[in-house]
Design an enzyme around this catalytic site. Structure first.
Site, PDB file in Angstrom:
ATOM      1  CE  LYS A  43     -10.075  17.895 -47.961  1.00  0.00           C
ATOM      2  NZ  LYS A  43     -11.371  17.329 -47.643  1.00  0.00           N
TER       3      LYS A  43
ATOM      4  CD  GLU B 135      -9.301  17.393 -38.956  1.00  0.00           C
ATOM      5  OE1 GLU B 135     -10.422  17.630 -39.395  1.00  0.00           O
ATOM      6  OE2 GLU B 135      -8.510  16.628 -39.526  1.00  0.00           O
TER       7      GLU B 135
ATOM      8  CE1 TYR C  40      -4.330   0.283  -3.089  1.00  0.00           C
ATOM      9  CE2 TYR C  40      -5.266  -1.750  -2.244  1.00  0.00           C
ATOM     10  CZ  TYR C  40      -4.729  -1.027  -3.282  1.00  0.00           C
ATOM     11  OH  TYR C  40      -4.575  -1.616  -4.506  1.00  0.00           O
TER      12      TYR C  40
ATOM     13  CG  ASN D  59      -1.937  -1.158   1.107  1.00  0.00           C
ATOM     14  OD1 ASN D  59      -2.056  -1.798   0.065  1.00  0.00           O
ATOM     15  ND2 ASN D  59      -2.634  -1.440   2.211  1.00  0.00           N
TER      16      ASN D  59
ATOM     17  CE  LYS E 203      -0.658   1.517  -9.765  1.00  0.00           C
ATOM     18  NZ  LYS E 203      -2.010   1.267  -9.154  1.00  0.00           N
TER      19      LYS E 203
ATOM     20  CB  SER F 240      -8.212  13.137 -49.511  1.00  0.00           C
ATOM     21  OG  SER F 240      -9.208  12.353 -50.128  1.00  0.00           O
TER      22      SER F 240
ATOM     23  CG  HIS G 237     -19.259  37.336 -30.491  1.00  0.00           C
ATOM     24  ND1 HIS G 237     -20.052  36.867 -29.463  1.00  0.00           N
ATOM     25  CD2 HIS G 237     -18.833  38.557 -30.097  1.00  0.00           C
ATOM     26  CE1 HIS G 237     -20.117  37.778 -28.510  1.00  0.00           C
ATOM     27  NE2 HIS G 237     -19.377  38.815 -28.866  1.00  0.00           N
TER      28      HIS G 237
HETATM   29  N1  ARG Z   1      -1.388  -3.372  -7.544  1.00  0.00           N
HETATM   30  C1  ARG Z   1      -1.864  -2.675  -6.410  1.00  0.00           C
HETATM   31  C2  ARG Z   1      -2.337  -1.291  -6.809  1.00  0.00           C
HETATM   32  O1  ARG Z   1      -1.971  -0.826  -7.818  1.00  0.00           O
HETATM   33  C3  ARG Z   1      -0.805  -2.551  -5.368  1.00  0.00           C
HETATM   34  C4  ARG Z   1      -1.311  -2.404  -4.008  1.00  0.00           C
HETATM   35  C5  ARG Z   1      -1.922  -3.683  -3.574  1.00  0.00           C
HETATM   36  N2  ARG Z   1      -2.325  -3.607  -2.213  1.00  0.00           N
HETATM   37  C6  ARG Z   1      -3.158  -4.518  -1.673  1.00  0.00           C
HETATM   38  N3  ARG Z   1      -3.519  -4.338  -0.458  1.00  0.00           N
HETATM   39  N4  ARG Z   1      -3.667  -5.497  -2.388  1.00  0.00           N
HETATM   40  O2  ARG Z   1      -3.116  -0.657  -6.107  1.00  0.00           O
END
Ligand code: ARG
Length: 460
Positions: free
Chosen positions: A284, A291, A318, A111, A326, A278, A157
């Protein structure tokens, strides 16, 4: 088979679906450098504090370096059964150095480990984005210097409002990007505290030195509350918020590039390097890069929204929900980085069509405000009256199908008999921009000064 890292109380291994939903190694392998840096700092501290022996610490340190080398060489086999980067690295360490590897996780939990890894990663991402934004600012300031006196219509505008200089327009984006950079730097400063040593959530009974690990990892100090340390993801949220605002700025410039490069506007020509053709229409030249930059805020703001929703209502501390932090963040940082690079390329390569811009600036009675200002200055008219007189003159010019400078003195006098020939001096677009010398105004003299100031600032 039960998990070899934590399977002590388990009789059976996980269901295949359990393994699939639980594993993060598919994406968190990106954190390997940060994970190994965190472990290296941790193990040095454990030895320093006499919690593990110096000999074991050295074995672990060398082993971690070997694991890093394997990953960098592409020779490491990532295992989904080992869930995440933390367990993958530790398990390989055990294969390489034997039982001493088991001492690495003393006074630590995944954690605080993931919290420190991700902070280090986001910090690196900020530094990278900041450097890229600086390059883009430099490209814009250089364009501004080259085009300090290039006249274009300024819009409100999306209607022609008043003549401005292209350099001034470029510098508007330099200012926006400066704010983006300061938001990133601000987020970096606030996040730069080490959660390492918070352990699972409550701290640890071992005599660890959190200040030492914080220092070793380049943090300003340790976080002050162990619960908050493992529960907090503000550092990602703040960075994503800054990224979303930045992407929004880039999308505005991208949209302008799209508009400017249409045949209807014809203000700029994009280089071949940043246009596409194009497959059916040979004539084009499409601004695809612009874009796509325009579209990027969708996923970047999406990442911020996704993580805010993940975090909302999560009880301390946690929960595995937080593993969902992520992928969106990686995607957002990657795409912002790509968008900045593409924008920098387009800006460096685009050529303004000076004459087309000037002509467009002269249209739409763009110097009407200059006429009104002349009436105020020379005839001492209150601005509201001058506005009214000018409005009538614009109506007259419109009826005649000409611009304000093409009205004869006699025609001008049909509306206000005190007008003199002197008024023509202020009706050209050149005179208009040259006169806007107020602080922050568009006058070429101002733009030259500002561009120079920025280029000097950005050198440092
Ligand atoms: N892979 C986990 C995450 O990204 C790591 C932490 C895991 N902790 C746990 N108590 N299972 O959050």
């Amino acid at each position: 088979m039960t998990n070899k890292m934590w399977g002590g109380r388990f009789q059976a291994g996980p269901d295949a679906i359990m393994e699939e939903i639980n594993a993060s190694i598919g994406f968190d392998r990106r954190l390997f450098l940060q994970d190994i840096a965190g472990s290296t700092a941790h193990v040095a501290m454990l030895a320093e504090q006499g919690i593990i022996s110096k000999a074991d610490a050295n074995r672990i340190r060398r082993g971690l370096a070997a694991v890093q080398a394997e990953i960098e060489a592409g020779k490491f086999t990532f295992s989904r059964a080992l869930e995440d980067i933390h367990l993958n690295v530790e398990s390989r360490l055990k294969e390489l150095i034997g039982p001493a590897a088991g001492r690495l996780h003393t006074a630590r939990s995944r954690n605080d480990q993931v919290a420190v890894d991700f902070r280090l990663y986001v910090r690196d991402a900020i530094d990278h984005l900041d450097g890229q934004l600086k390059d883009l600012q430099r490209a814009l300031a250089a364009k501004a210097q080259a085009h300090a006196a290039t006249i274009m219509p300024g819009f409100t505008h999306l209607q022609v409002a008043q003549p401005v200089t292209f350099g001034h327009h470029c510098l508007a984006y330099v200012e926006m990007l400066a704010r983006d950079r300061s938001r990133l730097v601000d987020a970096r400063r606030r996040m730069n505290q080490s959660p390492l040593g918070a352990a699972a959530l409550a701290g640890t009974s071992f005599p660890i030195d959190r200040h030492a690990t914080a220092r070793a990892l380049g943090f300003d100090g340790p976080t002050r509350n162990s619960l908050d340390s493992v529960a907090d993801r503000d550092f990602v949220l703040e960075t994503l918020a800054a990224a979303a605002i930045c992407a929004t700025h880039l999308s505005r410039l991208a949209e302008e590039i799209v508009i400017w490069s249409t045949s209807q506007f014809g203000f700029v020509k994009l280089s071949d390097k940043f246009t596409t053709g194009s497959s059916i229409m040979p004539q084009k030249r499409n601004p695809d890069a612009a874009e796509l930059v325009r579209a990027k805020p969708g996923r970047i703001l999406g990442a911020l929204t996704a993580l805010l929703v993940v975090m909302k209502g999560l009880p301390l501390t946690y929960s595995k929900d937080m593993q969902e932090d992520k992928e969106p963040a990686f995607d957002a940082f990657d795409n912002l980085s790509l968008a900045i690079a593409a924008t920098t390329g387009m800006v460096k390569d685009l050529t303004p069509n000076v004459e087309t811009m000037r002509q467009a600036a002269a249209g739409g009675f763009s110097t009407a405000t200059d006429l009104a200002d002349w009436l105020v200055r020379t005839l001492k008219m209150p601005f509201r009256d001058a506005h009214h007189v000018t409005g009538s003159l614009v109506a007259l010019a419109e009826k005649k199908g000409c611009g304000l400078p093409e009205l004869s003195l006699a025609e001008l006098r049909t509306v206000e008999k005190r007008i003199t020939r002197d008024v023509y001096k202020v009706l050209t677009v050149e005179a208009s921009v040259a006169s806007r010398r107020s602080f922050g105004g568009t006058a070429p003299a101002n733009v030259r000064r500002e561009a120079k100031r920025w280029l000097k600032l950005l050198e440092a």
